[in-house]
Design a protein around this motif. Structure first.
Motif, PDB file in Angstrom:
ATOM      1  N   PHE A   1       0.974  -1.140   0.152  1.00  0.00           N
ATOM      2  CA  PHE A   1      -0.068  -0.107   0.017  1.00  0.00           C
ATOM      3  C   PHE A   1       0.933   1.152  -0.029  1.00  0.00           C
ATOM      4  O   PHE A   1       0.616   2.103  -0.909  1.00  0.00           O
ATOM      5  N   GLU A   2       1.938   1.307   0.900  1.00  0.00           N
ATOM      6  CA  GLU A   2       2.379   2.425   1.216  1.00  0.00           C
ATOM      7  C   GLU A   2       3.661   2.701   0.042  1.00  0.00           C
ATOM      8  O   GLU A   2       3.709   3.853  -0.549  1.00  0.00           O
ATOM      9  N   ILE A   3       4.110   1.477  -0.654  1.00  0.00           N
ATOM     10  CA  ILE A   3       5.100   1.903  -1.949  1.00  0.00           C
ATOM     11  C   ILE A   3       4.154   2.240  -3.135  1.00  0.00           C
ATOM     12  O   ILE A   3       4.487   3.137  -3.904  1.00  0.00           O
ATOM     13  N   LEU A   4       2.974   1.569  -3.147  1.00  0.00           N
ATOM     14  CA  LEU A   4       2.040   2.174  -4.581  1.00  0.00           C
ATOM     15  C   LEU A   4       1.761   3.664  -4.209  1.00  0.00           C
ATOM     16  O   LEU A   4       1.721   4.396  -5.311  1.00  0.00           O
ATOM     17  N   GLU A   5       1.688   4.185  -3.080  1.00  0.00           N
ATOM     18  CA  GLU A   5       1.409   5.608  -2.927  1.00  0.00           C
ATOM     19  C   GLU A   5       2.596   6.421  -3.735  1.00  0.00           C
ATOM     20  O   GLU A   5       2.216   7.558  -3.852  1.00  0.00           O
ATOM     21  N   GLN A   6       3.838   5.831  -3.541  1.00  0.00           N
ATOM     22  CA  GLN A   6       4.815   6.736  -4.111  1.00  0.00           C
ATOM     23  C   GLN A   6       4.667   6.658  -5.684  1.00  0.00           C
ATOM     24  O   GLN A   6       5.416   7.570  -6.248  1.00  0.00           O
ATOM     25  N   PHE A   7       3.761   6.046  -6.165  1.00  0.00           N
ATOM     26  CA  PHE A   7       3.815   6.004  -7.756  1.00  0.00           C
ATOM     27  C   PHE A   7       2.182   6.236  -7.977  1.00  0.00           C
ATOM     28  O   PHE A   7       1.492   5.380  -8.509  1.00  0.00           O
ATOM     29  N   PRO A   8       1.610   7.246  -7.694  1.00  0.00           N
ATOM     30  CA  PRO A   8       0.301   7.506  -8.260  1.00  0.00           C
ATOM     31  C   PRO A   8      -0.243   7.431  -9.515  1.00  0.00           C
ATOM     32  O   PRO A   8      -1.019   7.052  -9.841  1.00  0.00           O
ATOM     33  N   SER A   9       0.790   7.899 -10.177  1.00  0.00           N
ATOM     34  CA  SER A   9       0.563   7.508 -11.781  1.00  0.00           C
ATOM     35  C   SER A   9       1.001   6.458 -12.364  1.00  0.00           C
ATOM     36  O   SER A   9       1.317   6.066 -13.552  1.00  0.00           O
ATOM     37  N   ALA A  10       1.242   5.257 -11.668  1.00  0.00           N
ATOM     38  CA  ALA A  10       1.896   4.208 -12.163  1.00  0.00           C
ATOM     39  C   ALA A  10       1.127   3.629 -13.243  1.00  0.00           C
ATOM     40  O   ALA A  10      -0.083   3.193 -13.078  1.00  0.00           O
ATOM     41  N   ALA A  11       1.747   2.780 -14.222  1.00  0.00           N
ATOM     42  CA  ALA A  11       1.125   1.963 -15.359  1.00  0.00           C
ATOM     43  C   ALA A  11       0.761   0.649 -14.432  1.00  0.00           C
ATOM     44  O   ALA A  11       1.368   0.230 -13.555  1.00  0.00           O
ATOM     45  N   ASP A  12      -0.049  -0.231 -15.344  1.00  0.00           N
ATOM     46  CA  ASP A  12      -0.349  -1.410 -14.844  1.00  0.00           C
ATOM     47  C   ASP A  12       0.969  -2.185 -14.613  1.00  0.00           C
ATOM     48  O   ASP A  12       1.077  -3.025 -13.733  1.00  0.00           O
ATOM     49  N   SER A  13       1.939  -2.249 -15.589  1.00  0.00           N
ATOM     50  CA  SER A  13       3.036  -3.168 -15.473  1.00  0.00           C
ATOM     51  C   SER A  13       3.841  -2.684 -14.040  1.00  0.00           C
ATOM     52  O   SER A  13       4.572  -3.493 -13.625  1.00  0.00           O
TER      53      SER A  13
END
Length: 217
Positions: A43-55
Motif C-alpha cells: 500500500f505505502e509503496i504504491l502511494e509513491q507512484f500515483p500515476s503508475a502504469a499497470d505493469s
C-alpha cells in the motif's frame, strides 16, 4: 519490458519496507503480523507512484509473493534495472553553478553510479566547503556551504538515518521584503559527512527540498 521509473529515494523507500518484511520472515513472526507488514508495504509503496502504469503496479504487487529472506533479496536485485538515473551534468555546467569559486574541484563524474543518486555532493577539504548539486523540475541548483565535521554520530536532516555528521552552513539568498542591503542569514543543518551513504538511505526528498528552499527560495 517496463521502462525505468523508480528514482533513488523511491528505491530506498521500497528497500526499507522489503527489509522489514525480510526480518519478519527470518524471525518466524506470527503469520498474521507478516501479512500485515506485507500489505502495508504494498500500500505505502504504491502511494509513491500515483500515476503508475499497470505493469509498474504489477512489479510492486509482486511483494505479495515474497515468502522468504532469499525472495526479498532477489526481488530487490530485480528492481535495479527499473531505476531511473540522476540526470547527467557536465563538469562545465557544475562550474557555472559556482561562478565565484576559483579552481572548483568537481567530483569524478565518470565513477558515479547515477542510479543511486538523489543529489550530488562533495567536500573540498582544503577550504572546508561542501558543494551540492540538485535537479529541481529540470533546473540545476548549486549550493555552497561551510562544512564542519562534528566527529559524532547522529541523525542526518536529509536521510534521517544515524551516521557521522557534519554541520553544513549555507548563506541564504532569500531576503525579507524590507531587509537592509547588508542583510545576512545563514542556514545550518546536520548532514551525513558521507553523501554517498546518505544517498543510499534517503527515502523522502521532503527535507532536502526544504533545505534548498531555505537557502535559495
Amino acid at each position: 519490458m517496463t521502462e525505468p521509473f523508480i528514482r533513488n529515494h523511491q528505491y530506498n523507500f521500497m528497500k526499507k519496507h522489503v527489509d522489514k518484511l525480510q526480518k519478519a520472515c527470518q524471525a518466524a513472526t506470527d503469520p498474521k503480523v507478516v501479512e500485515a507488514i506485507r500489505s502495508s508495504a504494498i500500500f505505502e509503496i504504491l502511494e509513491q507512484f500515483p500515476s503508475a502504469a499497470d505493469s509498474q503496479k504489477a512489479l510492486v504487487d509482486r511483494i505479495a509473493e515474497l515468502r522468504s529472506a532469499e525472495d526479498c533479496r532477489k526481488y530487490l536485485s530485480e528492481l535495479e534495472p527499473y531505476m531511473l538515473e540522476f540526470p547527467r551534468i557536465p563538469e562545465k555546467q557544475i562550474q557555472k553553478l559556482f561562478p565565484k569559486v576559483k579552481k572548483l574541484k568537481a567530483p569524478d563524474l565518470a565513477s558515479i553510479d547515477y542510479r543511486y543518486v538523489t543529489y550530488l555532493s562533495w567536500i573540498d577539504i582544503a577550504t572546508n566547503k561542501l558543494f551540492m548539486v540538485y535537479n529541481r523540475d529540470g533546473q540545476w541548483i548549486g549550493i555552497e556551504g561551510r562544512n564542519t565535521p562534528t566527529n559524532k554520530k547522529g541523525y542526518c536532516c536529509l536521510c534521517n538515518r544515524s551516521g557521522e555528521l557534519s554541520l553544513v552552513t549555507a548563506i541564504t539568498k532569500t531576503k525579507p521584503a524590507n531587509a537592509s542591503p547588508d542583510y545576512y542569514k545563514a542556514v545550518g543543518n546536520y548532514m551525513c559527512t558521507n553523501s554517498e551513504a546518505c544517498n543510499k538511505n534517503i527515502s523522502d526528498e521532503t527535507n532536502l527540498e526544504r533545505f534548498i528552499h531555505h537557502v535559495i527560495g
